[in-house]
Design an enzyme around this catalytic site. Sequence first.
Site, PDB file in Angstrom:
ATOM      1  N   ALA B  12       0.824  -1.214   0.000  1.00 47.84           N
ATOM      2  CA  ALA B  12       0.000   0.000   0.000  1.00 47.84           C
ATOM      3  C   ALA B  12       0.859   1.265   0.000  1.00 47.84           C
ATOM      4  O   ALA B  12       0.557   2.229  -0.706  1.00 47.84           O
ATOM      5  CB  ALA B  12      -0.920   0.000   1.222  1.00 47.84           C
ATOM      6  N   THR B  79       9.604  -1.998   2.138  1.00 45.72           N
ATOM      7  CA  THR B  79       9.353  -3.441   2.280  1.00 45.72           C
ATOM      8  C   THR B  79       8.877  -3.700   3.710  1.00 45.72           C
ATOM      9  O   THR B  79       9.008  -2.836   4.586  1.00 45.72           O
ATOM     10  CB  THR B  79      10.626  -4.267   1.965  1.00 45.72           C
ATOM     11  N   GLU B 132      10.304   9.624   8.666  1.00 47.71           N
ATOM     12  CA  GLU B 132       9.026  10.110   9.217  1.00 47.71           C
ATOM     13  C   GLU B 132       7.918   9.086   9.038  1.00 47.71           C
ATOM     14  O   GLU B 132       7.062   8.917   9.919  1.00 47.71           O
ATOM     15  CB  GLU B 132       8.652  11.421   8.522  1.00 47.71           C
ATOM     16  N   VAL B 135       6.957   6.288  11.717  1.00 46.26           N
ATOM     17  CA  VAL B 135       6.316   6.603  13.007  1.00 46.26           C
ATOM     18  C   VAL B 135       5.018   7.377  12.795  1.00 46.26           C
ATOM     19  O   VAL B 135       5.034   8.567  12.475  1.00 46.26           O
ATOM     20  CB  VAL B 135       7.254   7.433  13.905  1.00 46.26           C
ATOM     21  N   GLY B 137       2.444   7.194  10.504  1.00 41.40           N
ATOM     22  CA  GLY B 137       1.864   7.507   9.196  1.00 41.40           C
ATOM     23  C   GLY B 137       1.954   8.981   8.872  1.00 41.40           C
ATOM     24  O   GLY B 137       3.046   9.543   8.755  1.00 41.40           O
ATOM     25  N   GLY B 189     -10.717  -5.511   7.467  1.00 43.93           N
ATOM     26  CA  GLY B 189      -9.374  -5.246   6.961  1.00 43.93           C
ATOM     27  C   GLY B 189      -8.572  -4.317   7.858  1.00 43.93           C
ATOM     28  O   GLY B 189      -7.466  -3.898   7.498  1.00 43.93           O
ATOM     29  N   GLU B 192      -4.994  -7.640  10.641  1.00 43.76           N
ATOM     30  CA  GLU B 192      -4.519  -8.684   9.735  1.00 43.76           C
ATOM     31  C   GLU B 192      -4.926 -10.061  10.244  1.00 43.76           C
ATOM     32  O   GLU B 192      -5.310 -10.220  11.404  1.00 43.76           O
ATOM     33  CB  GLU B 192      -2.994  -8.592   9.623  1.00 43.76           C
ATOM     34  N   LYS B 207       7.673   1.789  17.143  1.00 43.00           N
ATOM     35  CA  LYS B 207       7.578   3.228  16.895  1.00 43.00           C
ATOM     36  C   LYS B 207       8.119   4.034  18.078  1.00 43.00           C
ATOM     37  O   LYS B 207       8.808   5.042  17.898  1.00 43.00           O
ATOM     38  CB  LYS B 207       6.126   3.610  16.588  1.00 43.00           C
ATOM     39  N   GLY B 301      -2.138   3.733   6.511  1.00 45.73           N
ATOM     40  CA  GLY B 301      -2.815   3.906   5.229  1.00 45.73           C
ATOM     41  C   GLY B 301      -1.811   4.245   4.153  1.00 45.73           C
ATOM     42  O   GLY B 301      -0.817   4.925   4.409  1.00 45.73           O
TER      43      GLY B 301
END
Lengths: 317, 317
Positions: B12, B79, B132, B135, B137, B189, B192, B207, B301
């Site tokens: 994503a 990754t 950035e 940590v 999003g 969703g 997981e 984080k 996201g």
Amino acid sequence: MSLRLAVLGAGAVGGSVLDLAGDYGHDVVAFADSSSSAVDPAGLDPSAVHDRKEREGVVGDADPEAVFDADYDVLVEATPTTLGDAEPGFSHVERALGDDRHVVLANKGPVAERYADLRALEAESAGTVQFEAAVGGAIPVLSTISDLGAPHVTAARGVLNGTANFILSRMAAEGLDYEHVLAEAQDLGVAEADPTFDVDGIDAALKFVILANVLSDGKTEYALDDAEVEGIRNVPGTALDLAAEDGRTVRLIGEATADGVRVAPRLVPQGSALSVTGTQNIVQLETKHAGQLNISGRGAGGPETATAVLSDVSRLE
Amino acid sequence: MSLRLAVLGAGAVGGSVLDLAGDYGHDVVAFADSSSSAVDPAGLDPSAVHDRKEREGVVGDADPEAVFDADYDVLVEATPTTLGDAEPGFSHVERALGDDRHVVLANKGPVAERYADLRALEAESAGTVQFEAAVGGAIPVLSTISDLGAPHVTAARGVLNGTANFILSRMAAEGLDYEHVLAEAQDLGVAEADPTFDVDGIDAALKFVILANVLSDGKTEYALDDAEVEGIRNVPGTALDLAAEDGRTVRLIGEATADGVRVAPRLVPQGSALSVTGTQNIVQLETKHAGQLNISGRGAGGPETATAVLSDVSRLE
């Protein structure tokens, strides 16, 4: 890198910049109030300056203008905000940029009322202009917009006047009316003797005008006259009671969008991000691809605003 | 300035970086999933790459390693996060820095598990490392710490796992138990199939380990093994009911302080800054002179995290 600061304005913000500069590795080499200045190329001793101000009512022997003759890297403009031509702040900025020095503003006037003039002077200078401290005290809203890139932020909204927010919070919590809470806020030093700037929404509007200027990235220039502004004087206690019955409350909400600048009392859900209490400030940024960001914290105060000034200074290095 | 990006990872985040790079004025010249890569010095066409991945299960004809031979300025490492030696992400970073390229990480592994190694490689390289996106999003927590200066931030606290927060919010709002809400979150969703990383607090801990590394400014190195971590599997629905009777709720709160890193379910007042709902994230920074700053928004996201990646890229210019 250690920078040499010249500080204009000996109020809460200027005084805190004098106190905290050393903690950021910088020296204040010149410091002026409205009638006097102190200059020391080796760096001023903050407590000596504060003592003299308290004892003798002046910060030093020199004329305020003497700060411009000092060997400084950054002018910190922390004199009171003025409207219209934004003087004398604007001339201070003009002089520093003309001498190819950097400028960090806590004074909202030049950047709210004369944004295009300011940017034109900056374009001719080797110095740059920063003004995080002019919007929301300690809240890093301008640096966040700069990091995201102004074209990726579509709107800013929020509460940027702690005095009005304190009054509305207290009215809602205690069921008291505006006049009563204003008097209390004045006793506590949260509201000034003449509360016009805060309660009529002018201070908040200036901050949202600055945000609109930053977001439009020079494409449209905004000034206070372009803003629709309504303050909190006419918010009746009963409006807060009615709002509470419906799970809501009233906050003085400002907005800077592509449609311009508006400040007015608005209903917001209790417990929502915008319903900050007391003197807290909050800014919501609407982003193109990353949803809404909320940043809240102390929107005013000497050390808080000085922190924003000194973060701006460190960004110049 | 337009930069050429090589993107490793076609999930994503990587996919959204491919889609949004053009909006920030940059080109993706190489893009790899785990088995293939596409390279085009003139810039890849995002929809062509996505189409091929959907149709043929590969992004291009080349080997994934081919991205390193492309003429790129910035490696975007997106990754999946791995623990311990943080491979293969760490080797990807090592190779890019060895070639004097910049690195922007969305992968938390190298910066949480091998911070000192990473900084040592960076010191030898003409390239720099930004992270950035690792940590919170879209939440600009690292750039805010950088702006304030790490020595002026004494602690970070908050909610940095949206899945665990969604589960706790739903348990509190609906009076449902953990297993029930977990199944619902998996259907949506939000969680997981193997929710371990999220519900056992590992993702949040990584984080806060990164935050501890940044705040300690290299003086102490932290890794996941140094963190005290407790997840939410054993939070009974009754605990949330009891908390609610007392005006409180339970959140999975992480902390990075001078004393180390802790993640555990904690009681927080309802309606307080830390009681964010759903998949929202929040970080509170304690500052030396400016009180507490709260920053909240979407902590995960694709487009949100890609925004953080691309803000990092723009900071390199």
